[in-house]
Design a protein around this motif. Structure first.
Motif, short mmCIF file in Angstrom:
data_model
loop_
_atom_site.label_atom_id
_atom_site.label_comp_id
_atom_site.label_asym_id
_atom_site.label_seq_id
_atom_site.Cartn_x
_atom_site.Cartn_y
_atom_site.Cartn_z
N ILE A 96 7.05 11.81 9.18
CA ILE A 96 7.65 11.44 7.91
C ILE A 96 6.99 10.12 7.48
O ILE A 96 7.06 9.12 8.20
N TRP A 97 6.40 10.12 6.33
CA TRP A 97 5.77 8.89 5.82
C TRP A 97 5.58 9.01 4.31
O TRP A 97 5.71 10.09 3.72
N GLY A 98 5.28 7.90 3.67
CA GLY A 98 5.04 7.95 2.22
C GLY A 98 4.65 6.57 1.71
O GLY A 98 4.63 5.58 2.45
N TYR A 99 4.29 6.51 0.46
CA TYR A 99 3.88 5.24 -0.16
C TYR A 99 5.03 4.68 -0.98
O TYR A 99 5.84 5.41 -1.53
N TYR A 100 5.07 3.35 -1.04
CA TYR A 100 6.13 2.69 -1.80
C TYR A 100 5.50 1.60 -2.66
O TYR A 100 4.81 0.71 -2.14
N TYR A 101 5.73 1.70 -3.96
CA TYR A 101 5.16 0.68 -4.85
C TYR A 101 6.18 -0.44 -5.06
O TYR A 101 7.31 -0.19 -5.50
N ASP A 102 5.78 -1.65 -4.73
CA ASP A 102 6.65 -2.82 -4.90
C ASP A 102 6.23 -3.52 -6.20
O ASP A 102 5.20 -4.20 -6.24
N ALA A 103 7.02 -3.30 -7.25
CA ALA A 103 6.66 -3.85 -8.56
C ALA A 103 6.64 -5.38 -8.54
O ALA A 103 5.81 -6.02 -9.21
N GLU A 104 7.56 -5.94 -7.74
CA GLU A 104 7.67 -7.41 -7.68
C GLU A 104 6.37 -8.05 -7.19
O GLU A 104 5.91 -9.06 -7.71
N GLU A 105 5.77 -7.41 -6.16
CA GLU A 105 4.52 -7.96 -5.58
C GLU A 105 3.29 -7.27 -6.15
O GLU A 105 2.17 -7.64 -5.81
N ASP A 106 3.49 -6.27 -6.95
CA ASP A 106 2.42 -5.43 -7.47
C ASP A 106 1.53 -4.94 -6.31
O ASP A 106 0.31 -5.07 -6.33
N ALA A 107 2.21 -4.41 -5.28
CA ALA A 107 1.49 -3.96 -4.09
C ALA A 107 2.07 -2.61 -3.65
O ALA A 107 3.22 -2.30 -3.95
N THR A 108 1.24 -1.85 -2.96
CA THR A 108 1.70 -0.56 -2.45
C THR A 108 1.77 -0.61 -0.93
O THR A 108 0.81 -1.04 -0.28
N TYR A 109 2.90 -0.24 -0.37
CA TYR A 109 3.08 -0.24 1.08
C TYR A 109 3.09 1.19 1.59
O TYR A 109 3.33 2.13 0.84
N THR A 110 2.85 1.33 2.88
CA THR A 110 2.97 2.63 3.52
C THR A 110 4.20 2.59 4.43
O THR A 110 4.30 1.72 5.29
N ILE A 111 5.13 3.50 4.18
CA ILE A 111 6.34 3.55 5.01
C ILE A 111 6.20 4.70 6.01
O ILE A 111 5.87 5.83 5.62
N ILE A 112 6.43 4.40 7.28
CA ILE A 112 6.30 5.41 8.33
C ILE A 112 7.63 5.53 9.07
O ILE A 112 8.21 4.52 9.46
#
Lengths: 386, 227
Positions: A96-112
């Motif tokens: 189970i994993w996916g990408y998460y866009y953090d608008a506050e930091e304007d960055a994309t994280y990977t959640i695992i």
């Protein structure tokens, strides 16, 4: 031939260089810059490839994805059951994993999502319990998180979910983990809204690596709508991204263009009238064409070796001590957090040879060719004052 | 001994700007003699001097120096032959201005196995003989015309050649310095060296050291005056 003669020619070449300090200093400076640029790119790519290889060593033997409308979709867990039945498969793990866009930091994280912390391809500190997360160092730095802090993220419905930071990945594994958030698998499933009977993909492990490609074929035959990726295929993809065809090729082109610029500059300026006259005088005094060429080659070698060593050394410092600040924005990926990771030193003898061949050889040609032309003139011209 | 047999030198052969610089010249210069090639500008004396000095090859004819036919020697042999047998004093001196006097003098010995210490020893000895020892560390551009010529003579002598050729050696010197030059040539003659000078300066060709004068005009040898 006597060694003494070559030493005499080398001494003369050095004195020749010292007599034209200004021009030679400028040449060394430009050439060092060429080697520095080229070596920085090669070293950085080498380091990235090394990191990729290390990551790959912990990757599953086979990754199975489900393709829907040409894109990756969720994999039904019954696929896992079907794969487990194939002889030679030792374990199947739904991921189970996916990408998460953090608008506050304007960055994309990977959640695992994970069941346990063992087997992760990076070092972790902390224990994973419900509503707990372990974050990458870059995320911790950007969001000023410390262990024990709360991390609030918006789930697939847009609702805020609170997590507690229980660990931060070590900096040694920065490239792999800088933008990663690890949480319990059940939490990740809930966060992304992935139904219980699905996963993002399946990690398949085989008992005998020699059987890997056979098992991959069997999976493809059994599940024709699945995309089956072996470790080898992923390695090839990594190589395509970081390897010769992309990064190093880019470096080669860049270096070649700069080396070519030097060549053009040198050829355009050519030998000065004074230098030509000097060659004519030397020939009239009993120097052969070979002696003149040897002297000029020594000159080129002294300039090129100094520039090469300085360029490579500066590139090493730039990439592995300073973190390649001049190249990261150009050569790294899409995540705005990535530019902060630390590159692990990884320079091979082949890399050094590659840099040498691309930079030093054209430079030597640029020095020797005009000299060869000048040294084949009749020394009689020297007697006439050229 | 130097001998030329029907020597012709053509520049830009077969082109529109073809020039016959030396035409069918035959001459002989005995060992230990001083010969002068005399003639106005463009008479071919510098070209003939180049042929004798093994710096250029004739288009046709044969040149013998010290008993060897140099006109047929391959380039590498010609180069080493020139270095060992012929010392050249150029009209413009052709010294390298950024080098010191000592380095200019040792220049012909650089592509040889002679160790630098030995080269410097020889050069200092020659400079002492020519009264230039105290100037050995000077840059050439810091010297007067006469001093530069003495450096050029020392350079021509460094490999201890049996033949010295000089092209218009007094063209840039006043009378006093020209006489000094001729005094040096006299001492070289006394050592048994053969000297060939291309000049149209009466101070040179009327000098007592001269044994034979070859008159040149339009590339041809038009007269010989023996003394």
């Amino acid at each position: 031939m006597s060694l003494e003669k070559h030493r005499n020619l080398l001494d003369y070449a050095v004195s020749f260089l010292l007599r034209r300090k200004g021009k030679n200093f400028a040449t060394v400076l430009v050439f060092t810059l060429v080697v520095f640029t080229l070596a920085s790119v090669v070293m950085m790519m080498g380091s990235l490839k090394q990191e990729a290889r290390e990551t790959l060593s912990l990757a599953p033997d086979i990754t199975v994805q489900k393709i829907i409308a040409g894109r990756q979709g969720l994999v039904p867990l019954e696929y896992a059951t079907a794969i487990e039945e194939i002889r030679g498969v030792s374990r199947v793990e739904p991921r189970i994993w996916g990408y998460y866009y953090d608008a506050e930091e304007d960055a994309t994280y990977t959640i695992i999502g994970v069941e346990s912390l063992t087997g992760l391809p990076f070092e972790v500190r902390g224990n994973l319990s419900e509503s707990a997360v372990i974050v990458g160092e870059a995320i911790a730095r950007e969001k000023r998180l410390r262990i024990g802090d709360r991390l609030i993220l918006r789930d697939h419905r847009g609702e805020y979910v609170k997590f507690r930071v229980v660990g931060i990945f070590s900096s040694r594994s920065a490239l792999q983990s800088a933008d990663i958030i690890v949480m319990p698998r059940s939490e990740a499933r809930k966060f992304f809204g992935i139904p219980k009977e699905y996963s993002n993909d399946l990690a398949v492990y085989v008992a005998n690596p020699a059987e890997l490609s056979n098992i991959a074929i069997k999976i493809s035959q059994k599940l024709p709508d699945a995309r089956v990726l072996t470790k080898q295929q992923i390695r090839e993809t990594y190589d395509a991204i970081f390897g010769w065809r992309s990064g190093v090729f880019l470096a080669a082109i860049l270096g070649a263009i700069l080396a070519f610029a030097i060549l053009v500059w040198d050829r355009a300026s050519g030998l000065t009238a004074e230098e030509k006259k000097e060659i004519g005088i030397l020939k009239a005094l009993g120097w052969s064409t070979g002696d003149v060429l040897e002297m000029r080659t020594f000159e080129g070698v002294v300039l090129a070796l100094n520039s090469y060593l300085a360029g490579v050394l500066l590139a090493y410092l730039h990439v592995f001590y300073l973190g390649a600040p001049l190249l990261k924005p150009v050569l790294l990926g899409w995540s705005t957090l990535y530019p902060e990771f630390e590159l692990m030193p990884a320079v091979t003898f082949e890399d050094l040879i590659l840099i040498f061949v691309i930079s030093v050889v054209p430079f030597l040609a640029a020095i020797v060719v005009p000299s060869w032309r000048a040294s084949t003139i009749d020394p009689d011209e020297a007697m006439r004052g050229i | 001994m130097i001998r030329c047999e029907h020597v012709t030198k053509v520049f830009n052969k077969g082109r529109a700007n073809e020039v016959v610089a030396v035409r069918d010249v035959s001459l002989e210069i005995a060992e230990g003699k001083v010969a002068v090639l005399r003639g106005p500008s463009g008479s071919g004396k510098t070209t003939l001097l180049s042929l004798i000095a093994c710096v250029a090859r004739p288009t046709s004819g044969r040149v013998f120096v010290s008993g060897k036919e140099v006109s047929k020697l391959p380039e590498n042999f010609l180069t080493s032959f020139r270095r060992e047998h012929v010392g050249i004093i150029f009209q413009q001196f052709n010294l390298i201005p950024e080098l010191s006097v000592l380095d200019n003098v040792t220049l012909p010995l650089v592509p040889t196995p002679i160790p630098p210490r030995e080269s410097r020893k020889r050069a200092l000895e020659l400079l002492r003989r020519l009264g230039m020892e105290k100037r050995s560390s000077f840059k050439v551009r810091e010297l007067s015309g006469g001093e530069q010529q003495r450096v050029a003579i020392a350079r021509a002598m460094i490999a201890n050649p049996r033949i010295i050729v000089a092209d218009e050696p007094t063209a840039h010197l006043d009378t006093k310095l020209a006489e000094e030059f001729l005094d040096i040539m006299r001492s070289l003659k006394q050592e048994g060296r053969t000297i060939v000078i291309a000049t149209h300066d009466p101070l040179v060709y009327e000098h007592e050291i001269v044994d034979v004068i070859f008159d040149m005009r339009d590339g041809m040898l038009v007269g010989v005056e023996r003394r």
